[in-house]
Motif scaffolding. Structure first.
Motif, PDB file in Angstrom:
ATOM      1  N   SER A 158      18.059  77.457  43.410  1.00 22.72           N
ATOM      2  CA  SER A 158      17.959  78.867  43.024  1.00 22.72           C
ATOM      3  C   SER A 158      19.305  79.193  42.374  1.00 22.72           C
ATOM      4  O   SER A 158      20.284  78.487  42.575  1.00 22.72           O
ATOM      5  CB  SER A 158      17.631  79.803  44.198  1.00 22.72           C
ATOM      6  OG  SER A 158      18.785  80.316  44.832  1.00 22.72           O
ATOM      7  N   ASP A 211      15.612  75.818  39.861  1.00 22.42           N
ATOM      8  CA  ASP A 211      15.019  77.017  40.428  1.00 22.42           C
ATOM      9  C   ASP A 211      13.524  77.038  40.110  1.00 22.42           C
ATOM     10  O   ASP A 211      13.057  76.340  39.229  1.00 22.42           O
ATOM     11  CB  ASP A 211      15.703  78.230  39.787  1.00 22.42           C
ATOM     12  CG  ASP A 211      15.396  79.522  40.517  1.00 22.42           C
ATOM     13  OD1 ASP A 211      14.833  79.453  41.618  1.00 22.42           O
ATOM     14  OD2 ASP A 211      15.720  80.589  39.965  1.00 22.42           O
ATOM     15  N   ASN A 212      12.804  77.859  40.868  1.00 19.24           N
ATOM     16  CA  ASN A 212      11.388  78.016  40.552  1.00 19.24           C
ATOM     17  C   ASN A 212      11.173  79.325  39.826  1.00 19.24           C
ATOM     18  O   ASN A 212      11.934  80.272  40.016  1.00 19.24           O
ATOM     19  CB  ASN A 212      10.557  78.023  41.833  1.00 19.24           C
ATOM     20  CG  ASN A 212      10.490  76.661  42.458  1.00 19.24           C
ATOM     21  OD1 ASN A 212      11.260  76.344  43.346  1.00 19.24           O
ATOM     22  ND2 ASN A 212       9.587  75.841  41.969  1.00 19.24           N
ATOM     23  N   ASP A 213      10.129  79.380  39.030  1.00 18.35           N
ATOM     24  CA  ASP A 213       9.852  80.618  38.330  1.00 18.35           C
ATOM     25  C   ASP A 213       9.090  81.559  39.254  1.00 18.35           C
ATOM     26  O   ASP A 213       7.868  81.697  39.168  1.00 18.35           O
ATOM     27  CB  ASP A 213       9.053  80.339  37.064  1.00 18.35           C
ATOM     28  CG  ASP A 213       9.119  81.537  36.134  1.00 18.35           C
ATOM     29  OD1 ASP A 213       9.214  82.671  36.644  1.00 18.35           O
ATOM     30  OD2 ASP A 213       9.084  81.340  34.911  1.00 18.35           O
ATOM     31  N   TYR A 221      16.537  84.667  44.278  1.00 14.38           N
ATOM     32  CA  TYR A 221      15.101  84.744  44.535  1.00 14.38           C
ATOM     33  C   TYR A 221      14.654  86.177  44.807  1.00 14.38           C
ATOM     34  O   TYR A 221      13.616  86.617  44.337  1.00 14.38           O
ATOM     35  CB  TYR A 221      14.680  83.809  45.677  1.00 14.38           C
ATOM     36  CG  TYR A 221      15.324  84.076  47.015  1.00 14.38           C
ATOM     37  CD1 TYR A 221      14.766  84.975  47.899  1.00 14.38           C
ATOM     38  CD2 TYR A 221      16.502  83.423  47.379  1.00 14.38           C
ATOM     39  CE1 TYR A 221      15.350  85.230  49.132  1.00 14.38           C
ATOM     40  CE2 TYR A 221      17.095  83.662  48.607  1.00 14.38           C
ATOM     41  CZ  TYR A 221      16.522  84.569  49.473  1.00 14.38           C
ATOM     42  OH  TYR A 221      17.118  84.821  50.676  1.00 14.38           O
ATOM     43  N   ILE A 229       6.152  76.432  46.204  1.00 13.64           N
ATOM     44  CA  ILE A 229       7.181  75.758  45.418  1.00 13.64           C
ATOM     45  C   ILE A 229       7.309  74.373  46.042  1.00 13.64           C
ATOM     46  O   ILE A 229       6.876  74.141  47.149  1.00 13.64           O
ATOM     47  CB  ILE A 229       8.523  76.509  45.464  1.00 13.64           C
ATOM     48  CG1 ILE A 229       9.028  76.595  46.889  1.00 13.64           C
ATOM     49  CG2 ILE A 229       8.361  77.889  44.890  1.00 13.64           C
ATOM     50  CD1 ILE A 229      10.317  77.358  46.999  1.00 13.64           C
ATOM     51  N   GLU A 230       7.871  73.445  45.323  1.00 11.67           N
ATOM     52  CA  GLU A 230       7.900  72.065  45.805  1.00 11.67           C
ATOM     53  C   GLU A 230       9.317  71.642  46.146  1.00 11.67           C
ATOM     54  O   GLU A 230      10.094  71.281  45.270  1.00 11.67           O
ATOM     55  CB  GLU A 230       7.363  71.118  44.717  1.00 11.67           C
ATOM     56  CG  GLU A 230       6.003  71.486  44.163  1.00 11.67           C
ATOM     57  CD  GLU A 230       4.875  70.943  45.026  1.00 11.67           C
ATOM     58  OE1 GLU A 230       5.190  70.286  46.045  1.00 11.67           O
ATOM     59  OE2 GLU A 230       3.709  71.184  44.702  1.00 11.67           O
ATOM     60  N   LEU A 274      12.458  70.086  43.747  1.00  7.07           N
ATOM     61  CA  LEU A 274      13.746  70.754  43.613  1.00  7.07           C
ATOM     62  C   LEU A 274      14.871  69.778  43.923  1.00  7.07           C
ATOM     63  O   LEU A 274      15.847  69.651  43.183  1.00  7.07           O
ATOM     64  CB  LEU A 274      13.832  71.935  44.583  1.00  7.07           C
ATOM     65  CG  LEU A 274      13.019  73.183  44.247  1.00  7.07           C
ATOM     66  CD1 LEU A 274      12.985  74.128  45.437  1.00  7.07           C
ATOM     67  CD2 LEU A 274      13.630  73.885  43.045  1.00  7.07           C
ATOM     68  N   ARG A 294      14.123  74.944  35.389  1.00  4.79           N
ATOM     69  CA  ARG A 294      13.198  75.914  35.959  1.00  4.79           C
ATOM     70  C   ARG A 294      11.868  75.236  36.250  1.00  4.79           C
ATOM     71  O   ARG A 294      11.236  74.695  35.345  1.00  4.79           O
ATOM     72  CB  ARG A 294      12.989  77.061  34.950  1.00  4.79           C
ATOM     73  CG  ARG A 294      12.338  78.291  35.541  1.00  4.79           C
ATOM     74  CD  ARG A 294      13.219  78.945  36.598  1.00  4.79           C
ATOM     75  NE  ARG A 294      14.463  79.422  36.061  1.00  4.79           N
ATOM     76  CZ  ARG A 294      14.653  80.655  35.610  1.00  4.79           C
ATOM     77  NH1 ARG A 294      13.702  81.548  35.702  1.00  4.79           N
ATOM     78  NH2 ARG A 294      15.805  81.021  35.106  1.00  4.79           N
ATOM     79  N   LEU A 295      11.482  75.263  37.489  1.00  8.78           N
ATOM     80  CA  LEU A 295      10.216  74.643  37.891  1.00  8.78           C
ATOM     81  C   LEU A 295       9.158  75.726  38.102  1.00  8.78           C
ATOM     82  O   LEU A 295       9.489  76.878  38.355  1.00  8.78           O
ATOM     83  CB  LEU A 295      10.425  73.882  39.196  1.00  8.78           C
ATOM     84  CG  LEU A 295      10.731  72.380  39.149  1.00  8.78           C
ATOM     85  CD1 LEU A 295      11.359  71.945  37.849  1.00  8.78           C
ATOM     86  CD2 LEU A 295      11.613  71.985  40.321  1.00  8.78           C
ATOM     87  N   ALA A 303       5.996  77.894  39.896  1.00  7.98           N
ATOM     88  CA  ALA A 303       5.672  78.383  41.242  1.00  7.98           C
ATOM     89  C   ALA A 303       4.207  78.771  41.158  1.00  7.98           C
ATOM     90  O   ALA A 303       3.787  79.395  40.195  1.00  7.98           O
ATOM     91  CB  ALA A 303       6.520  79.590  41.596  1.00  7.98           C
TER      92      ALA A 303
END
Lengths: 327, 327
Positions: free
Chosen positions: A142, A154-156, A187, A285-286, A290, A313-314, A316
């Motif tokens: 993040s 980070d995740n979207d 987040y 999220i994974e 990450l 950016r991964l 979500a």
DNA sequence: CTGAAAGCGCTAACAT
DNA sequence: ATGTTAGCGCTTTCAG
């Protein structure tokens, strides 16, 4: 413990040669390699990493910092999953970790760290600027919203929130509340922003309220207040699964039916959400992804210390479960 | 990065003196200390731990190994709690941790480790003998039942089991089953032994069945089999909370009322048990206590490398919750 | 294809 | 109370 010199002596070669058969940094005659390897084996020789680090100035240890404190984050299974991901990926890259204590400790031996992974830092996280100033490369899980420039994966979450809103409005929930926290970690910021924007876009009523910390208890208290209003929200979203669980408990105590009278949504898809009653709709999220990406970045820095910072950016993804399925 | 020599030169003293003001290993004149500290501060000097470790042969880094793999242990909040405990206690003792990968990796730099903490090792754990042979001091959380002699800190789970049995029989549960695992870690061995002995002593019917792994799913499958019998057990105990949760799910799916028709008990008192529906009766152990004791032992080894191994035993306490309270 | 030797930054006798 | 100096085990120019 046998040293490089013992091996050299017994094998009848110079330490230089032994050094090179182990580092592979220059060509050595096959016969010599054979002989050296054999002797090393026999003597139980293993290169001493401490000496190597001192000589090269290049460590393969990366610091690991979880910004977990008094609050309930320490019980968030997400961290265990991340940790396992780190441990697994470290094997591929040859990294080894050093756990950084919660509070900044100036005595920590930053000389032995090539970089550091910092999980969910708040803008006030003291380690990030501290380590960066000492020349460590930093990758956050993040984003770090402070001054220091670092890499991140980070995740979207904003995207995830939009999926949540689509789903909720589809299920007929039009009066929403988001329970967030004051701590301005990325987040929370992302989720809030997407929530406000998404509610506006869809003409949904949406309010952001704050819990005193990240615990389920704090969320429960806030949820009770919300549900006691004369016009209570019909769906409540928690910025992490843990908080959504608190909402679930509040609803149960107050006899509010989930999902009929109240929809509940969490974030992270930890075990907790699968085990909840009813099972919790959440945003997946994974953690292993990450971890893997973070270590990939770190490895890039190891190969080339001047490699520029990067922001990964991964995705979500919404996981629909019973807590929002009105049938 | 300024070195000890820079500081010495600028402060007009010898490196020895600088070394001693930082290690405190010999008396230095107050004025000198003052001057050196000042210069060091100005130059941003920090002792290089790598060099120090090399010079002294004494590291302050301890390896940390969680024997977690494919099975559900990785989602067991108990580990997070332990980790937090380690991180907290490390500050007091000045230790720093190095995460050991799951699989034995001969390349791991054992020279930099003064010792290692190994959590819940099975008798086949490869790290314990490996590290012990290299001269690392080892402290396990729960006992290592393999050949190698090590120190350990453990809870008296047998004692906990006896409390469980007293409670169950008091509540009128007389036909019991324990879901354990084939992996012969000490906790499973202890719990099983106490279960068998305790049932005998109390004239309870008690059977031990095995799940394929430590996951809630595996436990759920076994529980379903048990409950489908013509003479199903009236109470089921899982060797960890996670498995007890699986039992809870099985009961729910099959319409078996808990606690009326079936009592359910877990071990460890993780968050999961508090959040379960109904809340789970379980045996409480204190992760922070375990962590603290383990580090205390480790510190003893650091002070005196010849300090003999020790086995610490902490209590385990029954926590009665709704899953076994027949009203 | 292989060696000799100078460090990496610090500690610890041994001196003074 | 402080300094000199020889390493800790390894890497790496520079030479051969």
């Amino acid at each position: 413990m046998a040293t490089i010199r013992d091996v050299a002596r017994v094998a009848g070669v110079s330490v230089t040669t032994v050094s090179h058969v182990f580092s592979g940094r220059r060509k050595v005659a096959p016969a010599t390699i054979q002989a050296v390897t054999e002797v090393a084996e026999r003597l139980g020789y293993r290169p001493n990493g401490v000496a190597r680090t001192l000589a090269t100035g290049k460590s393969t240890t990366v610091g690991l910092h979880f910004e977990i404190g008094e609050d309930a984050l320490l019980l968030n299974p997400f961290f265990s999953e991340l940790l396992v991901g780190f441990a697994a990926a470290s094997a591929d890259y040859g990294f080894t970790f050093k756990l950084l204590p919660h509070d900044l400790d100036v005595n920590v031996d930053s000389a032995s760290l090539m970089g550091a992974l910092v999980v969910d830092p708040s803008p006030q996280n003291p380690w990030v600027p501290f380590l960066a100033r000492r020349g460590s490369r930093i990758v956050t899980i993040s984003r770090f919203l402070g001054e220091t420039e670092v890499s991140s994966v980070d995740n979207d979450l904003g995207d995830g929130m939009h999926e949540v809103l689509d789903h909720l409005s589809e299920q007929g929930y039009h009066n929403l509340a988001l329970i967030s926290v004051r701590q301005r970690a990325s987040y929370a910021v992302d989720i809030e922003a997407a929530f406000r924007e998404g509610c506006d876009q869809r003409g949904l009523k949406g309010e952001v309220v704050f819990a005193s910390d990240l615990s389920d208890r704090a969320a429960r208290r806030v949820a009770i207040e919300l549900l006691e209003r004369r016009d209570p929200p019909t769906a409540i979203i928690g910025v992490i699964d843990h908080m959504a669980l608190g909402v679930l408990h509040a609803a149960q105590e107050m006899g509010v039916a989930v999902p009929e009278a109240l929809g509940v949504v969490g974030f992270n898809d930890t075990v907790l959400s699968r085990h909840a009653v009813p099972p919790l709709t959440t945003v997946r999220i994974e953690p292993e992804e990450l971890a893997r990406e973070a270590l990939r970045l770190m490895h890039g820095f190891w190969l080339d210390p001047n490699c520029p910072d990067e922001e990964i950016r991964l995705p979500a993804q919404l996981v629909k479960r019973a807590s929002t399925q009105r049938a």
